[in-house]
Write a protein that holds these residues in place. Structure first.
Motif, PDB file in Angstrom:
ATOM      1  N   PRO A 143     -23.740  -8.628 -46.009  1.00  0.00           N
ATOM      2  CA  PRO A 143     -25.062  -9.056 -45.544  1.00  0.00           C
ATOM      3  C   PRO A 143     -24.977 -10.047 -44.377  1.00  0.00           C
ATOM      4  CG  PRO A 143     -25.029  -8.987 -47.922  1.00  0.00           C
ATOM      5  CD  PRO A 143     -23.621  -8.727 -47.476  1.00  0.00           C
ATOM      6  N   ILE A 144     -24.009 -10.970 -44.433  1.00  0.00           N
ATOM      7  CA  ILE A 144     -23.719 -11.845 -43.288  1.00  0.00           C
ATOM      8  C   ILE A 144     -22.246 -11.649 -42.955  1.00  0.00           C
ATOM      9  CG2 ILE A 144     -23.788 -14.165 -42.336  1.00  0.00           C
ATOM     10  CD1 ILE A 144     -25.829 -14.939 -44.413  1.00  0.00           C
ATOM     11  N   GLY A 145     -21.970 -11.100 -41.776  1.00  0.00           N
ATOM     12  CA  GLY A 145     -20.619 -10.653 -41.473  1.00  0.00           C
ATOM     13  C   GLY A 145     -19.773 -11.609 -40.675  1.00  0.00           C
ATOM     14  N   GLY A 146     -20.400 -12.439 -39.829  1.00  0.00           N
ATOM     15  CA  GLY A 146     -19.614 -13.357 -39.022  1.00  0.00           C
ATOM     16  C   GLY A 146     -20.173 -13.528 -37.626  1.00  0.00           C
ATOM     17  N   GLN A 147     -19.373 -14.155 -36.770  1.00  0.00           N
ATOM     18  CA  GLN A 147     -19.802 -14.548 -35.428  1.00  0.00           C
ATOM     19  C   GLN A 147     -19.337 -13.534 -34.390  1.00  0.00           C
ATOM     20  OE1 GLN A 147     -18.898 -18.817 -34.766  1.00  0.00           O
ATOM     21  NE2 GLN A 147     -18.633 -18.921 -36.989  1.00  0.00           N
ATOM     22  N   ILE A 148     -20.250 -13.162 -33.517  1.00  0.00           N
ATOM     23  CA  ILE A 148     -20.058 -12.090 -32.543  1.00  0.00           C
ATOM     24  C   ILE A 148     -19.615 -12.673 -31.202  1.00  0.00           C
ATOM     25  CG2 ILE A 148     -21.225 -10.174 -31.374  1.00  0.00           C
ATOM     26  CD1 ILE A 148     -23.156 -10.056 -33.762  1.00  0.00           C
ATOM     27  N   LEU A 149     -18.838 -11.888 -30.473  1.00  0.00           N
ATOM     28  CA  LEU A 149     -18.198 -12.324 -29.227  1.00  0.00           C
ATOM     29  C   LEU A 149     -18.653 -11.462 -28.052  1.00  0.00           C
ATOM     30  CD1 LEU A 149     -15.733 -13.667 -27.612  1.00  0.00           C
ATOM     31  CD2 LEU A 149     -14.369 -11.786 -28.546  1.00  0.00           C
ATOM     32  N   ALA A 150     -18.972 -12.083 -26.932  1.00  0.00           N
ATOM     33  CA  ALA A 150     -19.201 -11.374 -25.671  1.00  0.00           C
ATOM     34  C   ALA A 150     -17.975 -11.562 -24.802  1.00  0.00           C
ATOM     35  CB  ALA A 150     -20.438 -11.903 -24.964  1.00  0.00           C
ATOM     36  N   MET A 151     -17.414 -10.449 -24.296  1.00  0.00           N
ATOM     37  CA  MET A 151     -16.143 -10.541 -23.588  1.00  0.00           C
ATOM     38  C   MET A 151     -16.014  -9.463 -22.523  1.00  0.00           C
ATOM     39  SD  MET A 151     -13.594  -8.962 -26.543  1.00  0.00           S
ATOM     40  CE  MET A 151     -12.126  -9.216 -25.548  1.00  0.00           C
ATOM     41  N   LYS A 152     -15.098  -9.688 -21.590  1.00  0.00           N
ATOM     42  CA  LYS A 152     -14.750  -8.676 -20.596  1.00  0.00           C
ATOM     43  C   LYS A 152     -13.738  -7.705 -21.201  1.00  0.00           C
ATOM     44  CE  LYS A 152     -17.232 -10.382 -17.246  1.00  0.00           C
ATOM     45  NZ  LYS A 152     -16.686 -10.836 -15.973  1.00  0.00           N
ATOM     46  N   THR A 153     -13.606  -6.560 -20.576  1.00  0.00           N
ATOM     47  CA  THR A 153     -12.642  -5.564 -21.048  1.00  0.00           C
ATOM     48  C   THR A 153     -11.335  -5.619 -20.273  1.00  0.00           C
ATOM     49  OG1 THR A 153     -13.698  -3.905 -19.629  1.00  0.00           O
ATOM     50  CG2 THR A 153     -14.394  -3.984 -21.930  1.00  0.00           C
ATOM     51  N   SER A 154     -11.244  -6.515 -19.304  1.00  0.00           N
ATOM     52  CA  SER A 154     -10.025  -6.681 -18.513  1.00  0.00           C
ATOM     53  C   SER A 154      -9.309  -7.948 -18.948  1.00  0.00           C
ATOM     54  CB  SER A 154     -10.356  -6.770 -17.017  1.00  0.00           C
ATOM     55  OG  SER A 154      -9.203  -7.055 -16.259  1.00  0.00           O
ATOM     56  N   GLY A 155      -8.024  -7.813 -19.295  1.00  0.00           N
ATOM     57  CA  GLY A 155      -7.245  -8.980 -19.665  1.00  0.00           C
ATOM     58  C   GLY A 155      -6.285  -8.685 -20.791  1.00  0.00           C
ATOM     59  N   VAL A 156      -5.451  -9.659 -21.111  1.00  0.00           N
ATOM     60  CA  VAL A 156      -4.492  -9.517 -22.205  1.00  0.00           C
ATOM     61  C   VAL A 156      -4.652 -10.618 -23.243  1.00  0.00           C
ATOM     62  CG1 VAL A 156      -2.780  -8.310 -20.797  1.00  0.00           C
ATOM     63  CG2 VAL A 156      -2.709 -10.811 -20.933  1.00  0.00           C
ATOM     64  N   CYS A 157      -5.365 -11.680 -22.901  1.00  0.00           N
ATOM     65  CA  CYS A 157      -5.591 -12.798 -23.826  1.00  0.00           C
ATOM     66  C   CYS A 157      -7.090 -12.972 -24.012  1.00  0.00           C
ATOM     67  CB  CYS A 157      -4.969 -14.082 -23.282  1.00  0.00           C
ATOM     68  SG  CYS A 157      -5.334 -15.546 -24.275  1.00  0.00           S
ATOM     69  N   VAL A 158      -7.560 -12.837 -25.240  1.00  0.00           N
ATOM     70  CA  VAL A 158      -8.991 -12.849 -25.493  1.00  0.00           C
ATOM     71  C   VAL A 158      -9.644 -14.150 -25.032  1.00  0.00           C
ATOM     72  CG1 VAL A 158      -8.765 -13.720 -27.859  1.00  0.00           C
ATOM     73  CG2 VAL A 158     -10.761 -12.368 -27.233  1.00  0.00           C
ATOM     74  N   MET A 175     -10.886 -13.846 -21.640  1.00  0.00           N
ATOM     75  CA  MET A 175     -11.823 -12.745 -21.445  1.00  0.00           C
ATOM     76  C   MET A 175     -13.232 -13.076 -21.941  1.00  0.00           C
ATOM     77  SD  MET A 175      -9.025  -9.995 -22.831  1.00  0.00           S
ATOM     78  CE  MET A 175      -9.980  -8.481 -22.750  1.00  0.00           C
ATOM     79  N   VAL A 176     -13.370 -14.218 -22.602  1.00  0.00           N
ATOM     80  CA  VAL A 176     -14.629 -14.593 -23.234  1.00  0.00           C
ATOM     81  C   VAL A 176     -15.721 -14.863 -22.200  1.00  0.00           C
ATOM     82  CG1 VAL A 176     -15.786 -16.372 -24.594  1.00  0.00           C
ATOM     83  CG2 VAL A 176     -13.540 -15.534 -25.295  1.00  0.00           C
ATOM     84  N   ILE A 177     -16.890 -14.333 -22.446  1.00  0.00           N
ATOM     85  CA  ILE A 177     -18.099 -14.712 -21.711  1.00  0.00           C
ATOM     86  C   ILE A 177     -18.864 -15.752 -22.508  1.00  0.00           C
ATOM     87  CG2 ILE A 177     -20.306 -13.921 -20.765  1.00  0.00           C
ATOM     88  CD1 ILE A 177     -19.032 -11.178 -20.374  1.00  0.00           C
ATOM     89  N   ARG A 178     -19.053 -15.459 -23.800  1.00  0.00           N
ATOM     90  CA  ARG A 178     -19.723 -16.416 -24.677  1.00  0.00           C
ATOM     91  C   ARG A 178     -19.283 -16.161 -26.113  1.00  0.00           C
ATOM     92  NH1 ARG A 178     -26.245 -17.301 -25.732  1.00  0.00           N
ATOM     93  NH2 ARG A 178     -26.065 -19.369 -26.650  1.00  0.00           N
ATOM     94  N   ALA A 179     -18.929 -17.229 -26.812  1.00  0.00           N
ATOM     95  CA  ALA A 179     -18.539 -17.108 -28.211  1.00  0.00           C
ATOM     96  C   ALA A 179     -18.951 -18.377 -28.966  1.00  0.00           C
ATOM     97  CB  ALA A 179     -17.032 -16.898 -28.332  1.00  0.00           C
ATOM     98  N   PRO A 180     -19.784 -18.240 -30.017  1.00  0.00           N
ATOM     99  CA  PRO A 180     -20.387 -16.977 -30.433  1.00  0.00           C
ATOM    100  C   PRO A 180     -21.602 -16.635 -29.580  1.00  0.00           C
ATOM    101  CG  PRO A 180     -21.109 -18.734 -31.881  1.00  0.00           C
ATOM    102  CD  PRO A 180     -20.122 -19.348 -30.933  1.00  0.00           C
ATOM    103  N   VAL A 181     -21.872 -15.353 -29.483  1.00  0.00           N
ATOM    104  CA  VAL A 181     -23.065 -14.902 -28.777  1.00  0.00           C
ATOM    105  C   VAL A 181     -24.184 -14.579 -29.764  1.00  0.00           C
ATOM    106  CG1 VAL A 181     -22.516 -12.424 -28.709  1.00  0.00           C
ATOM    107  CG2 VAL A 181     -23.801 -13.461 -26.835  1.00  0.00           C
ATOM    108  N   ALA A 182     -23.812 -14.391 -31.043  1.00  0.00           N
ATOM    109  CA  ALA A 182     -24.782 -14.072 -32.094  1.00  0.00           C
ATOM    110  C   ALA A 182     -24.071 -14.134 -33.441  1.00  0.00           C
ATOM    111  CB  ALA A 182     -25.393 -12.689 -31.884  1.00  0.00           C
ATOM    112  N   VAL A 183     -24.865 -14.054 -34.524  1.00  0.00           N
ATOM    113  CA  VAL A 183     -24.343 -13.920 -35.886  1.00  0.00           C
ATOM    114  C   VAL A 183     -24.741 -12.558 -36.418  1.00  0.00           C
ATOM    115  CG1 VAL A 183     -24.443 -14.805 -38.255  1.00  0.00           C
ATOM    116  CG2 VAL A 183     -24.425 -16.398 -36.332  1.00  0.00           C
TER     117      VAL A 183
END
Length: 389
Positions: free
Chosen positions: A122-137, A140-148
């Protein structure tokens, strides 16, 4: 880098029929018509000869890097099945950027993804906005968390029915969400009292779950609520109103059946996946017409793949199918660029071609809806990721 003689789909300021884009330090430094170029030059100039440039595509609901390609339990990190309420879990801690899906996304022009925990809880966790280019997350982050992540409907029921554990009904799923939200409200109130009058009140004992829900209660981030069936969508709206939280409906498979209600409630929708089978009862009314019906009615919506449900590289194809089923072409472009960026509150970085934004660009010979066409140039953060021109 200087791109010239391009047909530019800015997605927030119309279409420039013949224009240029100047990229500097990974950002869009200037964009305009060719007759406004003046003496601007760059050693790396690419003459596009009338080809069409779009913002890098944005998929606002995926499980990229959490459910890895070609693996079973070893690569499945999207759901924590031991507890139905896990808001403290962070997608960023499980994403594997080396998974091949990230490269496949780039080759298709998808430069930004929202990566979410799954829908077992029912509550799964925190969502991440990220780019698809890179090797280290972390880079690559745009915003974390971006949502729940919240989830209603059949998925939590199926998981916990097998465990003979709550929640085994829709009632229990909603009750767990309410219980956690009310406890988080009390926890926040106790914290604020202690911070305001430290001599009079003690801080509550640290609780990671409630800490994770505080930004939601403060409307700093929204809830992304998994809901397919109409009644589950209405439950999501009901709970969001009870706690005065910002929210977006993810999937909305039966959204076309209640489109007037969605518009009246000003509900944002992330629609999809539409390139999938009716694998469970709540998908009985799945329709490829849904994105177009929502957009035509005025609902702010984005098209999503739910990768790996539909592989990420088929995001433009999902939009093409929506167009085939009656969706306006420009609205379909908005649904994989500026709309999801705005819904996820990352439009200051991505989703359109405008000065100051990240230089995420994809070039096609015409519209990106032809299944026989691939991007001829993909740029992410000012770096050329693929070039076949």
């Amino acid at each position: 880098m200087l791109l010239t003689n391009a047909r530019i789909y800015t997605m927030d300021a119309g279409v420039i029929e013949s224009g240029f884009i100047f990229v500097k330090a990974g950002k869009i430094a200037k964009v305009g018509k060719m007759d406004e170029l003046g003496g601007l030059t760059d050693e790396e100039e690419i003459n596009l000869n009338g080809q069409s440039v779009y913002p890098g595509f944005v998929d606002a609901h995926t499980h990229m890097g959490l459910f890895e390609n070609g693996l079973g339990i070893e690569g499945e990190d999207g759901n924590e099945y031991t507890d139905p309420a896990t808001p403290q879990l962070k997608a960023i801690d499980a994403v594997n950027p080396m998974d091949r899906s990230f490269r496949e996304a780039l080759l298709a022009g998808v430069t930004t993804v929202i990566t979410s925990p799954g829908s077992a809880n029912p509550i799964g966790g925190q969502i991440l906005a990220m780019k698809t280019s890179g090797v280290c997350v972390d880079e690559m982050v745009i915003r974390a968390p971006v949502a729940v992540k919240f989830a209603l409907g059949e998925n939590p029921k199926m998981i916990y029915n097998d465990k003979n554990q709550t929640p085994m009904t829709r009632m229990a799923t909603a009750a767990i969400i309410r219980e956690q939200m009310n406890k988080a409200k009390r926890y926040l109130c106790d914290k604020e009292k202690a911070e305001g009058s430290p001599s009079e009140y003690d801080l509550p004992e640290y609780d990671a779950k409630y800490e994770a829900l505080i930004p939601l209660l403060k409307r700093e981030i929204p809830a992304h609520i998994h809901a397919h069936r109409a009644d589950d969508i209405f439950t999501a709206i009901r709970i969001a109103k009870e706690f005065d939280i910002d929210f977006t409906i993810v999937h909305a498979t039966e959204g076309h059946l209640i489109v007037d209600r969605l518009r009246a409630e000003r509900v944002n929708v992330l629609s999809g996946p539409i390139l999938t089978g009716r694998s469970k009862p709540e998908l009985a009314n799945l329709s490829t017409k849904t994105p177009g019906v929502l957009a035509e009615s005025g609902v702010i919506m984005g098209i999503v793949t739910d990768h790996p449900e539909t592989p990420i590289q088929y995001l433009p194809l999902c939009a093409a199918v929506a167009v085939r089923e009656g969706m306006d072409e420009y609205e379909a472009l908005k649904a994989i660029t500026i709309n999801p960026a705005r819904i996820c509150k990352i439009a200051d970085r991505v989703g359109s071609i405008s000065e100051g934004k990240d230089a995420d660009l994809v070039v096609f010979d015409g519209l990106p809806f032809d299944v026989m066409k691939k991007p001829i140039l993909v740029i992410c953060d000012g770096k050329i990721e693929n070039k076949i021109m």
